[in-house]
Design a protein around this motif. Sequence first.
Motif, PDB file in Angstrom:
ATOM      1  N   PHE A  98       0.770  -1.004   0.048  1.00  0.00           N
ATOM      2  CA  PHE A  98      -0.155  -0.125  -0.277  1.00  0.00           C
ATOM      3  C   PHE A  98       1.188   1.316   0.256  1.00  0.00           C
ATOM      4  O   PHE A  98       1.983   1.292   0.294  1.00  0.00           O
ATOM      5  N   ILE A 106       0.813   5.188   0.846  1.00  0.00           N
ATOM      6  CA  ILE A 106       0.111   6.735   1.930  1.00  0.00           C
ATOM      7  C   ILE A 106       1.217   7.775   1.517  1.00  0.00           C
ATOM      8  O   ILE A 106       2.832   8.196   1.669  1.00  0.00           O
ATOM      9  N   ASN A 110      -4.577  -6.348   0.119  1.00  0.00           N
ATOM     10  CA  ASN A 110      -6.141  -5.458   0.253  1.00  0.00           C
ATOM     11  C   ASN A 110      -6.589  -6.446   0.937  1.00  0.00           C
ATOM     12  O   ASN A 110      -7.632  -6.318   1.223  1.00  0.00           O
ATOM     13  N   GLN A 112      -6.103  -3.494   5.316  1.00  0.00           N
ATOM     14  CA  GLN A 112      -6.210  -2.012   4.718  1.00  0.00           C
ATOM     15  C   GLN A 112      -6.840  -1.518   6.217  1.00  0.00           C
ATOM     16  O   GLN A 112      -5.941  -0.326   6.681  1.00  0.00           O
ATOM     17  N   ALA A 113      -6.148  -1.938   7.075  1.00  0.00           N
ATOM     18  CA  ALA A 113      -6.646  -2.097   8.320  1.00  0.00           C
ATOM     19  C   ALA A 113      -5.581  -1.277   9.166  1.00  0.00           C
ATOM     20  O   ALA A 113      -4.938  -0.180   9.808  1.00  0.00           O
ATOM     21  N   ALA A 131      -2.884  -0.559   7.251  1.00  0.00           N
ATOM     22  CA  ALA A 131      -2.473   0.475   6.112  1.00  0.00           C
ATOM     23  C   ALA A 131      -3.891   2.112   6.690  1.00  0.00           C
ATOM     24  O   ALA A 131      -2.692   3.274   6.892  1.00  0.00           O
ATOM     25  N   GLN A 132      -4.615   2.035   7.233  1.00  0.00           N
ATOM     26  CA  GLN A 132      -5.029   3.136   7.717  1.00  0.00           C
ATOM     27  C   GLN A 132      -4.484   3.953   8.906  1.00  0.00           C
ATOM     28  O   GLN A 132      -4.749   4.602   9.385  1.00  0.00           O
ATOM     29  N   ALA A 133      -4.496   2.971   9.861  1.00  0.00           N
ATOM     30  CA  ALA A 133      -3.842   3.068  11.020  1.00  0.00           C
ATOM     31  C   ALA A 133      -2.193   4.088  10.309  1.00  0.00           C
ATOM     32  O   ALA A 133      -1.970   5.038  11.647  1.00  0.00           O
ATOM     33  N   ARG A 134      -2.248   3.858  10.003  1.00  0.00           N
ATOM     34  CA  ARG A 134      -0.497   4.446   9.403  1.00  0.00           C
ATOM     35  C   ARG A 134      -0.601   5.427   8.625  1.00  0.00           C
ATOM     36  O   ARG A 134       0.325   6.615   8.438  1.00  0.00           O
ATOM     37  N   ARG A 135      -1.660   5.481   7.848  1.00  0.00           N
ATOM     38  CA  ARG A 135      -2.377   6.819   7.264  1.00  0.00           C
ATOM     39  C   ARG A 135      -1.697   7.925   8.415  1.00  0.00           C
ATOM     40  O   ARG A 135      -1.803   9.446   7.735  1.00  0.00           O
ATOM     41  N   LYS A 136      -3.547   8.075   9.185  1.00  0.00           N
ATOM     42  CA  LYS A 136      -2.983   8.189  10.538  1.00  0.00           C
ATOM     43  C   LYS A 136      -1.878   8.806  11.008  1.00  0.00           C
ATOM     44  O   LYS A 136      -2.024  10.658  10.932  1.00  0.00           O
TER      45      LYS A 136
END
Length: 159
Positions: free
Chosen positions: A2, A4, A124, A129-130, A132-137
Amino acid sequence: MFTIRAEVRVNDDAGAPRLNAEQVYSAMVRRARASSTKDPELVPPGHRFEILEDHGDWLTRHVTRDDGQESTAKVTFHGPYLVVVHFIDGWQRGLMSQMLTVAEDGELLLNFTALSEVPGMAHNSPEEQAIAQARRKVMGTAPAQLLTYARQLAAATTA
């Protein structure tokens, strides 16, 4: 795998002192060279950083998270505009770059980009996905945190 991305204009806050590329790059390098024993305030919460080797324009860093996950990264310095972290072993693989660029209007930009994968995790998948979302924050706040640090360094050198 993923991706970011996060980007900020370096001098977008009219009330803050203006920074030049050298000041921002200096902060990038100092944070990349941080270790838990020498510079604990520069190490992300929940992590322990240990510098294994330092060769001037590159170093090897070992990271242990509070949950026990470990990784090793090679960090290269491409002054005066780029720091690249290459995760070579451990719970994650990939690259993260911190790069200074100039916008079309001449203003300085700070870009963070990460290309990451977790070995053994399906692309994916809900788990990936979880993560990736945590790392995006976390990554979304990283450029602003770096600029805050760069301003602190700049203020300390002019005081």
